[in-house]
Design a protein around this motif. Sequence first.
Motif, PDB file in Angstrom:
ATOM      1  N   HIS A 176       1.869  -0.188  -6.199  1.00 45.81           N
ATOM      2  CA  HIS A 176       2.259   1.552  -6.058  1.00 45.81           C
ATOM      3  C   HIS A 176       1.051   2.284  -5.713  1.00 45.81           C
ATOM      4  CE1 HIS A 176       4.764   5.350  -6.549  1.00 45.81           C
ATOM      5  NE2 HIS A 176       3.640   5.642  -6.990  1.00 45.81           N
ATOM      6  N   PRO A 177       0.715   2.803  -4.630  1.00 45.72           N
ATOM      7  CA  PRO A 177      -0.688   3.148  -4.204  1.00 45.72           C
ATOM      8  C   PRO A 177      -0.946   4.656  -4.766  1.00 45.72           C
ATOM      9  CG  PRO A 177       1.054   3.473  -2.358  1.00 45.72           C
ATOM     10  CD  PRO A 177       1.666   2.594  -3.494  1.00 45.72           C
ATOM     11  N   GLY A 178       0.012   5.180  -5.132  1.00 41.09           N
ATOM     12  CA  GLY A 178      -0.269   6.738  -5.799  1.00 41.09           C
ATOM     13  C   GLY A 178      -1.018   6.596  -7.237  1.00 41.09           C
ATOM     14  N   THR A 179      -1.366   7.663  -7.949  1.00 33.54           N
ATOM     15  CA  THR A 179      -1.972   7.521  -9.238  1.00 33.54           C
ATOM     16  C   THR A 179      -1.292   8.753  -9.838  1.00 33.54           C
ATOM     17  OG1 THR A 179      -3.986   7.355 -10.183  1.00 33.54           O
ATOM     18  CG2 THR A 179      -3.844   8.838  -8.314  1.00 33.54           C
ATOM     19  N   GLY A 180      -1.732   8.660 -11.227  1.00 28.18           N
ATOM     20  CA  GLY A 180      -1.281   9.766 -12.348  1.00 28.18           C
ATOM     21  C   GLY A 180      -2.677  10.710 -12.352  1.00 28.18           C
ATOM     22  N   HIS A 207       5.923 -11.982  -1.991  1.00 29.96           N
ATOM     23  CA  HIS A 207       6.458 -10.850  -1.282  1.00 29.96           C
ATOM     24  C   HIS A 207       6.025  -9.732  -1.858  1.00 29.96           C
ATOM     25  CE1 HIS A 207      10.173  -8.487   0.245  1.00 29.96           C
ATOM     26  NE2 HIS A 207       9.002  -8.002   0.723  1.00 29.96           N
ATOM     27  N   PHE A 208       5.171  -9.002  -1.198  1.00 31.79           N
ATOM     28  CA  PHE A 208       4.432  -7.574  -1.673  1.00 31.79           C
ATOM     29  C   PHE A 208       5.343  -6.588  -1.282  1.00 31.79           C
ATOM     30  CE2 PHE A 208       1.242 -10.752  -1.409  1.00 31.79           C
ATOM     31  CZ  PHE A 208       0.554 -10.685  -2.302  1.00 31.79           C
ATOM     32  N   VAL A 209       6.007  -5.747  -2.374  1.00 32.05           N
ATOM     33  CA  VAL A 209       6.667  -4.629  -2.079  1.00 32.05           C
ATOM     34  C   VAL A 209       5.655  -3.473  -2.366  1.00 32.05           C
ATOM     35  CG1 VAL A 209       8.849  -3.234  -2.850  1.00 32.05           C
ATOM     36  CG2 VAL A 209       8.630  -6.014  -2.650  1.00 32.05           C
ATOM     37  N   LEU A 210       5.875  -2.491  -1.355  1.00 27.82           N
ATOM     38  CA  LEU A 210       5.069  -1.226  -1.593  1.00 27.82           C
ATOM     39  C   LEU A 210       6.019  -0.010  -1.980  1.00 27.82           C
ATOM     40  CD1 LEU A 210       2.698  -1.668   1.534  1.00 27.82           C
ATOM     41  CD2 LEU A 210       2.116  -2.110  -0.910  1.00 27.82           C
ATOM     42  N   THR A 211       5.690   0.399  -3.265  1.00 27.71           N
ATOM     43  CA  THR A 211       6.891   1.479  -3.625  1.00 27.71           C
ATOM     44  C   THR A 211       5.961   2.818  -3.549  1.00 27.71           C
ATOM     45  OG1 THR A 211       5.914   1.623  -5.894  1.00 27.71           O
ATOM     46  CG2 THR A 211       7.592   0.149  -5.586  1.00 27.71           C
ATOM     47  N   TYR A 212       6.487   3.960  -3.297  1.00 24.77           N
ATOM     48  CA  TYR A 212       6.158   5.278  -3.003  1.00 24.77           C
ATOM     49  C   TYR A 212       6.913   6.611  -3.376  1.00 24.77           C
ATOM     50  CZ  TYR A 212       9.061   4.647   0.796  1.00 24.77           C
ATOM     51  OH  TYR A 212      10.067   4.572   1.798  1.00 24.77           O
ATOM     52  N   VAL A 218       2.817   7.713   3.186  1.00 26.76           N
ATOM     53  CA  VAL A 218       1.809   7.444   4.127  1.00 26.76           C
ATOM     54  C   VAL A 218       0.802   6.360   3.789  1.00 26.76           C
ATOM     55  CG1 VAL A 218      -0.343   8.627   5.296  1.00 26.76           C
ATOM     56  CG2 VAL A 218       2.008   9.786   5.055  1.00 26.76           C
ATOM     57  N   LEU A 219       0.301   6.378   2.525  1.00 28.94           N
ATOM     58  CA  LEU A 219      -0.551   5.386   1.634  1.00 28.94           C
ATOM     59  C   LEU A 219       0.117   4.085   1.840  1.00 28.94           C
ATOM     60  CD1 LEU A 219      -1.423   7.226  -1.668  1.00 28.94           C
ATOM     61  CD2 LEU A 219      -2.779   7.385   0.772  1.00 28.94           C
ATOM     62  N   LEU A 236       7.964  -2.114   2.812  1.00 29.08           N
ATOM     63  CA  LEU A 236       8.001  -0.928   2.051  1.00 29.08           C
ATOM     64  C   LEU A 236       9.393  -0.791   1.195  1.00 29.08           C
ATOM     65  CD1 LEU A 236       7.141   1.605   4.870  1.00 29.08           C
ATOM     66  CD2 LEU A 236       5.592   0.564   3.287  1.00 29.08           C
ATOM     67  N   ALA A 237       9.309  -0.340  -0.023  1.00 26.64           N
ATOM     68  CA  ALA A 237      10.592  -0.474  -0.611  1.00 26.64           C
ATOM     69  C   ALA A 237      11.646   0.360  -0.077  1.00 26.64           C
ATOM     70  CB  ALA A 237      10.086   0.157  -2.124  1.00 26.64           C
TER      71      ALA A 237
END
Length: 333
Positions: A176-180, A207-212, A218-219, A236-237
């Motif tokens: 997950h590329p975002g942050t708190g 298998h890399f799954v990008l959540t957002y 965009v990230l 992308l998830a």
Amino acid sequence: MKKILVIKHDKIGDFVLTWPAFYLLKKAMPDAIIDVFVAKVITPFAEACPYIDNAIADSGDDAAIAEYIAKQHYDAVIVAHSEMRMYKILKNIDIPYKLAPKHNWYQYLYKHRASTDYKKGEGCWRGSCMLIEYFLSHHGYPIPSLPKQYWDMSEYKPKWQQYYGQQADEKLIFIHPGTGGSSGSVAEVDLAKMISHINRLTKSDCHFVLTYNGDELVLAQNIQALLADQPIRVSLAKPLDSLRDFAESLVAADMFIAGSTGPLHIAGLHNVPTVGFYAGRRSAPHIRWQTLTESSKRLTFTPPIGKKTGRNMSLIDFDQVSQEIADFLNKSS
């Protein structure tokens, strides 16, 4: 005690870290009805918690909220998230037992107060547990032992593995590329570099799954683009309709990697191995905001402590990060 209300209208990560407290309360008092007052966005997720009977959404209309709570005839209210607004809502409601944590001056407006000052080296989730432990002890209930896993969704794991496109025995690594709010952001280029190195160093197929969520798309797209010319499975998830579905779906993950953010903590409910990037501060947020995953399955990384360095995630050695993650995955293969 037949009916208890817990106040916890907070962010997703903070709510997740209250699950151990809900577990203690329900385990000790299985016949009691446990309701929780939460932020509206969290309500469907709160309803999925096996230790909660009913979730009450914060409508923002304090008069209507007070009227509704009064009609429920609660035997006790435990204010796990204390603020002046909640005191004003509760003050004229006839609830025999009201308990709040010992912080902020308005704690003295409550008859019953408990310390939530957890020990150095403990996660902040202990604070809510201390509040519940005080409540249980005050009413003569023994304190249950905590489980290793708070949300058992194992029967749905194959369903969600299929949903995310797992092939054969490959490992599903969620990122997950975002942050708190408590951490700086890890740059897309550093995350892409880390993914590339993990893929090379890990014995299993990955298998890399990008959540957002929202603008984080965009990230995720940028990371995917940076890896487009490499033979790496990155996707992308697929969007889900609700927070509850997303939370349940993380049971499919073999690892979840993120900054200190809600999805990382949700993964911890499943006892999924977590990799967290935290700010480098003397207050040790990597300990304070640790996930609920077992300690042997948690990896944490921080930049050097300091005002100028503590939120600069580029100062983390991502080669070393990649090696440690790969070593963990190889041992668990």
